[in-house]
Design an enzyme around this catalytic site. Structure first.
Site, PDB file in Angstrom:
ATOM      1  N   GLY A 109     132.751  73.021 123.078  1.00  6.84           N
ATOM      2  CA  GLY A 109     133.161  73.182 124.470  1.00  6.84           C
ATOM      3  C   GLY A 109     133.757  71.901 125.008  1.00  6.84           C
ATOM      4  O   GLY A 109     133.328  71.382 126.033  1.00  6.84           O
TER       5      GLY A 109
ATOM      6  N   SER B  10     136.931  71.219 126.044  1.00  7.13           N
ATOM      7  CA  SER B  10     138.247  71.297 126.684  1.00  7.13           C
ATOM      8  C   SER B  10     138.221  70.971 128.171  1.00  7.13           C
ATOM      9  O   SER B  10     139.246  70.724 128.775  1.00  7.13           O
ATOM     10  CB  SER B  10     138.860  72.685 126.475  1.00  7.13           C
ATOM     11  OG  SER B  10     138.050  73.663 127.083  1.00  7.13           O
TER      12      SER B  10
ATOM     13  N   ASN C 232     127.569  71.201 123.485  1.00 14.19           N
ATOM     14  CA  ASN C 232     127.798  71.114 124.925  1.00 14.19           C
ATOM     15  C   ASN C 232     128.273  72.442 125.520  1.00 14.19           C
ATOM     16  O   ASN C 232     128.251  72.613 126.728  1.00 14.19           O
ATOM     17  CB  ASN C 232     128.841  70.010 125.179  1.00 14.19           C
ATOM     18  CG  ASN C 232     129.510  70.142 126.531  1.00 14.19           C
ATOM     19  OD1 ASN C 232     128.922  69.806 127.544  1.00 14.19           O
ATOM     20  ND2 ASN C 232     130.732  70.659 126.554  1.00 14.19           N
TER      21      ASN C 232
ATOM     22  N   TYR D  35     119.676  81.805 132.371  1.00 12.43           N
ATOM     23  CA  TYR D  35     120.305  80.494 132.170  1.00 12.43           C
ATOM     24  C   TYR D  35     119.219  79.439 131.915  1.00 12.43           C
ATOM     25  O   TYR D  35     119.310  78.655 130.958  1.00 12.43           O
ATOM     26  CB  TYR D  35     121.135  80.136 133.405  1.00 12.43           C
ATOM     27  CG  TYR D  35     121.843  78.799 133.313  1.00 12.43           C
ATOM     28  CD1 TYR D  35     123.002  78.656 132.550  1.00 12.43           C
ATOM     29  CD2 TYR D  35     121.356  77.677 133.987  1.00 12.43           C
ATOM     30  CE1 TYR D  35     123.666  77.432 132.467  1.00 12.43           C
ATOM     31  CE2 TYR D  35     122.006  76.448 133.905  1.00 12.43           C
ATOM     32  CZ  TYR D  35     123.155  76.325 133.144  1.00 12.43           C
ATOM     33  OH  TYR D  35     123.799  75.121 133.058  1.00 12.43           O
TER      34      TYR D  35
ATOM     35  N   THR E 162     117.718  79.702 128.484  1.00  9.94           N
ATOM     36  CA  THR E 162     118.544  79.123 127.402  1.00  9.94           C
ATOM     37  C   THR E 162     118.389  77.609 127.381  1.00  9.94           C
ATOM     38  O   THR E 162     118.296  77.003 126.314  1.00  9.94           O
ATOM     39  CB  THR E 162     120.046  79.478 127.546  1.00  9.94           C
ATOM     40  OG1 THR E 162     120.590  78.898 128.733  1.00  9.94           O
ATOM     41  CG2 THR E 162     120.284  80.979 127.540  1.00  9.94           C
TER      42      THR E 162
ATOM     43  N   ILE F 297     126.594  67.401 138.495  1.00 11.20           N
ATOM     44  CA  ILE F 297     127.645  66.476 138.071  1.00 11.20           C
ATOM     45  C   ILE F 297     128.991  66.987 138.586  1.00 11.20           C
ATOM     46  O   ILE F 297     129.244  68.194 138.563  1.00 11.20           O
ATOM     47  CB  ILE F 297     127.688  66.349 136.524  1.00 11.20           C
ATOM     48  CG1 ILE F 297     126.298  66.025 135.958  1.00 11.20           C
ATOM     49  CG2 ILE F 297     128.729  65.310 136.089  1.00 11.20           C
ATOM     50  CD1 ILE F 297     125.697  64.695 136.354  1.00 11.20           C
TER      51      ILE F 297
END
Length: 254
Positions: free
Chosen positions: A20, A22, A98, A163, A166, A196
């Protein structure tokens, strides 16, 4: 072999994989590893004009960048992705897991496909990528896996049951895998970011100014360089394994 490789033939050029990579935190990690002289492979799921521009820009300064399209929720894609990296780089020193997506919703009304999407992308991909990379790191007798978790693992918001599950799984995986691979001189750590500043949090930040002031002791959001500097700290300190480092401005204490 590129001239770049020949110049450094006497020393090993370290190779990293960022899943991940990009956008957001992943992209910042890719850039910071390139700056540190790593050859970096990263995967992405969707080709966008921004991504194409980013890759073209990167390739000018970093011919060693290796972008690969892959859906890491599928074991076949994971295997093909890691195989490709091995074929090009010959070794893997660092894996940063990530990849991650959010689908907030109350569990009672959440659709099975959304539950599976979260489990497969946010947890299964970490397990599958780690498994494939270990097949290289174990014979190398060296390597480091860094998993990106989240404040949600320990301080979830409403609508984050799956979420958070996980992310809690990622933290347990980090500790258990650290125990398993330490005899092979492989370390496993995790980073749990709070809020963030990235594309993913833009809308959240606009609507939750007062939330940040009330919840975060440092009264501001984190910056991506505060994540990447922690990655470099973990890379350089060879005596840390099985740890989850929280980077959240003191949100957990509020």
């Amino acid at each position: 072999m590129s001239h770049h490789g020949e110049l450094k033939s006497d020393t090993i050029i370290k190779s990293a994989i960022v899943t991940g990579g990009s956008k957001g935190i992943g992209k910042a990690i890719v850039l910071s590893l390139l700056d540190k002289g790593y050859r970096v492979a990263f995967c992405y799921r969707h080709e966008t004009p921004q991504l194409t521009n980013f890759i073209a820009e990167m390739k000018q300064n970093h011919p060693d960048i290796l972008p690969i399209k892959a859906d890491l929720a599928k074991a076949g894609d994971v295997n093909a992705f890691i195989d490709r990296v091995i074929n090009v780089f010959g070794r893997i020193d660092l894996l940063v897991n990530n990849v991650g997506l959010t689908r907030d919703g109350l569990l009672a009304t959440m659709e099975t496909k959304d539950i599976e999407l979260l489990l497969n992308n946010n947890l299964l991909s970490y397990i599958l990528c780690s498994r494939e990379v270990l097949k290289i790191m174990i014979p190398q007798r060296s390597g480091h896996i860094i998993n990106i978790s989240s404040i949600s693992a320990t301080r979830p918001n409403k609508g984050q049951s799956v979420y958070a599950a996980t992310k809690g799984g990622i933290e347990s995986l980090t500790r258990a895998l650290a125990v398993e691979v330490a005899p092979k001189n492989i370390r496993v750590n995790a980073i749990a970011p709070g809020i963030i500043q990235t594309e993913m949090t833009e809308t959240l930040l606009r609507t939750h100014k007062e939330l940040i002031n009330n919840k975060v002791l440092l009264k501001r959001v984190g910056q991506v360089n505060e994540i990447t500097s922690t990655i470099h700290f973990l890379i350089e300190n060879n005596y840390i394994t099985g740890e989850v480092i929280n980077i959240n401005g003191g949100i957990a204490l509020s």
